[in-house]
Design an enzyme around this catalytic site. Sequence first.
Site, PDB file in Angstrom:
ATOM      1  N   ASN A 160      50.595  48.512  50.963  1.00  0.00           N
ATOM      2  CA  ASN A 160      51.409  49.741  50.908  1.00  0.00           C
ATOM      3  C   ASN A 160      51.683  50.366  52.281  1.00  0.00           C
ATOM      4  O   ASN A 160      52.587  51.186  52.432  1.00  0.00           O
ATOM      5  CB  ASN A 160      50.778  50.793  49.983  1.00  0.00           C
ATOM      6  CG  ASN A 160      50.919  50.467  48.504  1.00  0.00           C
ATOM      7  OD1 ASN A 160      50.109  50.873  47.679  1.00  0.00           O
ATOM      8  ND2 ASN A 160      51.952  49.716  48.146  1.00  0.00           N
TER       9      ASN A 160
ATOM     10  N   ASP B 258      52.397  50.915  38.291  1.00  0.00           N
ATOM     11  CA  ASP B 258      53.607  50.517  39.013  1.00  0.00           C
ATOM     12  C   ASP B 258      54.833  51.199  38.407  1.00  0.00           C
ATOM     13  O   ASP B 258      54.837  51.544  37.227  1.00  0.00           O
ATOM     14  CB  ASP B 258      53.746  48.985  38.939  1.00  0.00           C
ATOM     15  CG  ASP B 258      54.719  48.441  39.966  1.00  0.00           C
ATOM     16  OD1 ASP B 258      55.144  49.202  40.859  1.00  0.00           O
ATOM     17  OD2 ASP B 258      55.065  47.254  39.863  1.00  0.00           O
TER      18      ASP B 258
ATOM     19  N   ARG C  69      49.147  46.669  33.365  1.00  0.00           N
ATOM     20  CA  ARG C  69      50.130  46.815  34.441  1.00  0.00           C
ATOM     21  C   ARG C  69      51.397  47.426  33.855  1.00  0.00           C
ATOM     22  O   ARG C  69      51.945  46.909  32.877  1.00  0.00           O
ATOM     23  CB  ARG C  69      50.454  45.470  35.093  1.00  0.00           C
ATOM     24  CG  ARG C  69      51.502  45.650  36.196  1.00  0.00           C
ATOM     25  CD  ARG C  69      51.639  44.488  37.136  1.00  0.00           C
ATOM     26  NE  ARG C  69      52.482  44.936  38.252  1.00  0.00           N
ATOM     27  CZ  ARG C  69      52.371  44.512  39.495  1.00  0.00           C
ATOM     28  NH1 ARG C  69      51.482  43.614  39.813  1.00  0.00           N
ATOM     29  NH2 ARG C  69      53.162  44.983  40.437  1.00  0.00           N
TER      30      ARG C  69
ATOM     31  N   SER D 167      49.126  41.009  42.072  1.00  0.00           N
ATOM     32  CA  SER D 167      49.254  41.769  43.326  1.00  0.00           C
ATOM     33  C   SER D 167      47.915  41.999  44.036  1.00  0.00           C
ATOM     34  O   SER D 167      47.625  43.122  44.462  1.00  0.00           O
ATOM     35  CB  SER D 167      49.957  43.110  43.076  1.00  0.00           C
ATOM     36  OG  SER D 167      51.224  42.908  42.514  1.00  0.00           O
TER      37      SER D 167
HETATM   38  C1  FPP Z   1      53.635  52.106  42.396  1.00  0.00           C
HETATM   39  O1  FPP Z   1      54.946  52.557  42.285  1.00  0.00           O
HETATM   40  C2  FPP Z   1      52.767  53.107  42.802  1.00  0.00           C
HETATM   41  C3  FPP Z   1      52.163  53.238  44.021  1.00  0.00           C
HETATM   42  C4  FPP Z   1      52.336  52.379  45.180  1.00  0.00           C
HETATM   43  C5  FPP Z   1      51.277  54.309  44.259  1.00  0.00           C
HETATM   44  C6  FPP Z   1      50.466  54.620  43.058  1.00  0.00           C
HETATM   45  C7  FPP Z   1      50.108  55.968  43.156  1.00  0.00           C
HETATM   46  C8  FPP Z   1      50.238  56.895  42.196  1.00  0.00           C
HETATM   47  C9  FPP Z   1      50.662  56.728  40.824  1.00  0.00           C
HETATM   48  C10 FPP Z   1      49.734  58.149  42.457  1.00  0.00           C
HETATM   49  C11 FPP Z   1      48.291  57.874  42.513  1.00  0.00           C
HETATM   50  C12 FPP Z   1      47.519  58.963  42.399  1.00  0.00           C
HETATM   51  C13 FPP Z   1      47.142  59.697  43.410  1.00  0.00           C
HETATM   52  C14 FPP Z   1      46.259  60.774  43.044  1.00  0.00           C
HETATM   53  C15 FPP Z   1      47.554  59.488  44.815  1.00  0.00           C
HETATM   54  P1  FPP Z   1      56.022  51.908  43.206  1.00  0.00           P
HETATM   55  O2  FPP Z   1      56.370  52.898  44.254  1.00  0.00           O
HETATM   56  O3  FPP Z   1      55.545  50.599  43.704  1.00  0.00           O
HETATM   57  O4  FPP Z   1      57.201  51.741  42.197  1.00  0.00           O
HETATM   58  P2  FPP Z   1      58.403  50.719  42.291  1.00  0.00           P
HETATM   59  O5  FPP Z   1      57.808  49.350  42.177  1.00  0.00           O
HETATM   60  O6  FPP Z   1      59.238  51.090  41.111  1.00  0.00           O
HETATM   61  O7  FPP Z   1      59.096  50.971  43.590  1.00  0.00           O
END
Ligand code: FPP
Length: 235
Positions: free
Chosen positions: A69, A21, A183, A191
């Site tokens: 998502n 995250d 996490r 989650s």
């Molecule tokens: C959380 O950050 C991350 C995700 C929803 C996507 C996780 C994906 C990656 C790290 C890339 C995965 C790897 C591949 C190869 C696709 P967030 O956007 O929820 O962060 P925030 O809570 O700060 O907004």
Amino acid sequence: MSLKARIDFSNLPSHIAVIMDGNGRWAKKRFLPRNLGHTNGVKTAKNIVELARSIDIKVLTLYAFSTENWKRAQDEISGLMFLLKTYLKSELQSMIKNNISFRVIGDISKFPKDIQAELKNTCEITKNNDGMILNFALNYGSRQEILRALKNIIDKKIDNPTEQDISDNLYTAKLPDPDLLIRTSGEMRISNFMLWQIAYSEIYVTDVLWPDFSEEEFYKAILAYQQRERRFGGV
Ligand code: FPP
């Protein structure tokens, strides 16, 4: 003494699961678009996969896309799909070389067809590798997974189902439950991730945002795990 030197390599978690995250916040802090946060998140994912393999972790599960998502902006979703496809193409050789078996948990039937094909291809080519299982949770939601298990059990006409029957009908059938759940970015939430499987997992939450989650941070999580006393409900 370095963090690595303090680790007891005879007592590593067999299965580490990670809620990656904080990509969005990482980008926001830098006035960058969210997708650049994800791009940097992928770099971290590559590093952690290699590191986990190099220290002989047996199963690594990464939560890459949740059933929730889909609520994100369309351009963010397509950005994530693009990153996933690029990741699979760029990492295939390294998975083969490092004896990594790639698997998916979740319902990928709603993913674009080309990505489904790429995922299936990666699973197929790497399926006999036995160095480490790399599980990608994609369109994964734990309640959906448990409901699916229940339907499987009904379809199979299993009378009087046991806990083992439920475990056997989850996407993670035959895998050990996570010993350690990490996490990043500080949120004290599960989650909808592996609700059944984490019954006795040690939980480690760090404020570090996923793109900043370094080798040292990974070692810190393992050290924290090794300092816990696991009793599984006993005394
Ligand atoms: C959380 O950050 C991350 C995700 C929803 C996507 C996780 C994906 C990656 C790290 C890339 C995965 C790897 C591949 C190869 C696709 P967030 O956007 O929820 O962060 P925030 O809570 O700060 O907004």
